[in-house]
Motif scaffolding. Structure first.
Motif, PDB file in Angstrom:
ATOM      1  N   ALA A 186      -3.853   1.111  -3.527  1.00 12.28           N
ATOM      2  CA  ALA A 186      -3.272   1.257  -2.185  1.00 12.28           C
ATOM      3  C   ALA A 186      -4.345   1.047  -1.120  1.00 12.28           C
ATOM      4  CB  ALA A 186      -2.629   2.629  -2.034  1.00 12.28           C
ATOM      5  N   ALA A 242       0.838  -1.201   0.000  1.00 15.24           N
ATOM      6  CA  ALA A 242       0.000   0.000   0.000  1.00 15.24           C
ATOM      7  C   ALA A 242       0.874   1.253   0.000  1.00 15.24           C
ATOM      8  CB  ALA A 242      -0.937  -0.010   1.206  1.00 15.24           C
ATOM      9  N   ASP A 267      -5.242  -2.597  -0.761  1.00 13.66           N
ATOM     10  CA  ASP A 267      -4.235  -3.352  -0.011  1.00 13.66           C
ATOM     11  C   ASP A 267      -4.271  -3.033   1.478  1.00 13.66           C
ATOM     12  OD1 ASP A 267      -3.217  -4.966  -1.997  1.00 13.66           O
ATOM     13  OD2 ASP A 267      -1.539  -3.666  -2.475  1.00 13.66           O
ATOM     14  N   ILE A 268      -4.385  -1.765   1.823  1.00 13.85           N
ATOM     15  CA  ILE A 268      -4.310  -1.386   3.244  1.00 13.85           C
ATOM     16  C   ILE A 268      -5.548  -1.853   4.012  1.00 13.85           C
ATOM     17  CG2 ILE A 268      -5.324   0.949   3.163  1.00 13.85           C
ATOM     18  CD1 ILE A 268      -2.108   0.073   5.034  1.00 13.85           C
TER      19      ILE A 268
END
Length: 197
Positions: A151, A112, A154-155
Motif C-alpha cells: 500500500a 493503496a 502504491d501511495i
C-alpha cells in the motif's frame, strides 16, 4: 415412557472424520504469494502464470479450504481461507477487468486503499493467531507487513518500497508453505517432524 417422550431424548452427534483442510489453504496461499512477490521483487513480469495461480490455487483452493474449516466449526480458519481465497480472485479481477473493457483501470490511490484494507484485516486476524502456534503467528505478521508495504509503495509511487515488499512477501509465502507442509508431515509420521512452535 411414551413413544413421543422417547423420541425427545434421542440426540445425534456427528463424528468428524474429515481431513485437516489447513495445509491445503496454507500451501495454496504460500505458493501463490511467493510467485506474485517474485514479480514484485523484479524477477519476472506479471503474466498468465501468476493470474492462473491466483484464480485456481490461491483463489479456489483456499475457498474450498475455508468451506471445509467452516464444516469443522473453525471460525478463524473459515474466515481466513475464504477471505484470502477471495482476495486472490478480486486481485485477478482488478487486473483483468480493464483489459476486458469491463471497467476502468484502478489508480495507485485506490490500489493503496485496497491493500491497506487487507492489511488492516490481516492485522486483526494476527491478534487471533496469538492463541495459535508460532508458525501461524509469523505468517500473519509478515502478511500484514506485506500488505502495508505494498500500500505504501502504491501511495508514494516509490518502486523501491514495492521491491522490498516483494522480498518480504517471498519470506511470508515460504513461511505459509512451511506451516502447511509441517502439518502434513507431522500427521503422516505421527510425531513432530517439523515444529510449528
Amino acid at each position: 415412557m411414551t413413544q413421543e417422550s422417547k423420541t425427545e431424548c434421542v440426540s445425534v452427534k456427528n463424528l468428524d472424520i474429515t481431513a485437516n483442510p489447513a495445509p491445503l489453504g496454507l500451501i495454496a496461499f504460500g505458493m501463490t504469494t511467493v510467485l506474485l512477490n517474485l514479480h514484485n521483487a523484479g524477477f519476472f513480469a506479471l503474466g498468465s502464470m501468476i493470474l492462473a495461480m491466483g484464480i485456481f490455487y490461491g483463489g479456489l483452493a483456499q475457498i474450498i479450504a475455508g468451506i471445509e474449516e467452516w464444516k469443522k466449526n473453525n471460525t478463524f480458519g473459515a474466515t481466513a481461507f475464504t477471505s484470502y481465497g477471495l482476495f486472490w480472485l478480486t486481485l485477478v479481477a482488478i487486473l483483468m477487468l480493464p483489459k476486458l473493457g469491463l471497467a476502468d483501470a484502478t489508480d495507485k490511490t485506490a490500489m493503496a486503499a485496497y491493500l491497506f484494507m487487507w492489511g488492516l484485516f490481516t492485522a486483526v486476524m494476527f491478534i487471533g493467531t496469538l492463541k495459535a502456534n508460532r508458525a501461524l503467528q509469523f505468517v500473519f505478521a509478515t502478511l500484514a507487513i506485506l500488505f502495508f508495504l505494498l500500500a505504501l509503495g502504491d501511495i508514494t509511487g516509490n518502486a523501491t518500497i514495492t521491491v522490498i515488499a516483494g522480498y518480504e512477501g517471498i519470506i511470508c509465502g515460504f513461511s505459509a508453505i512451511y506451516a502447511g507442509l509441517a502439518q502434513v508431515l507431522n500427521e503422516m509420521y505421527k510425531r513432530t517432524v517439523a515444529p510449528l512452535g
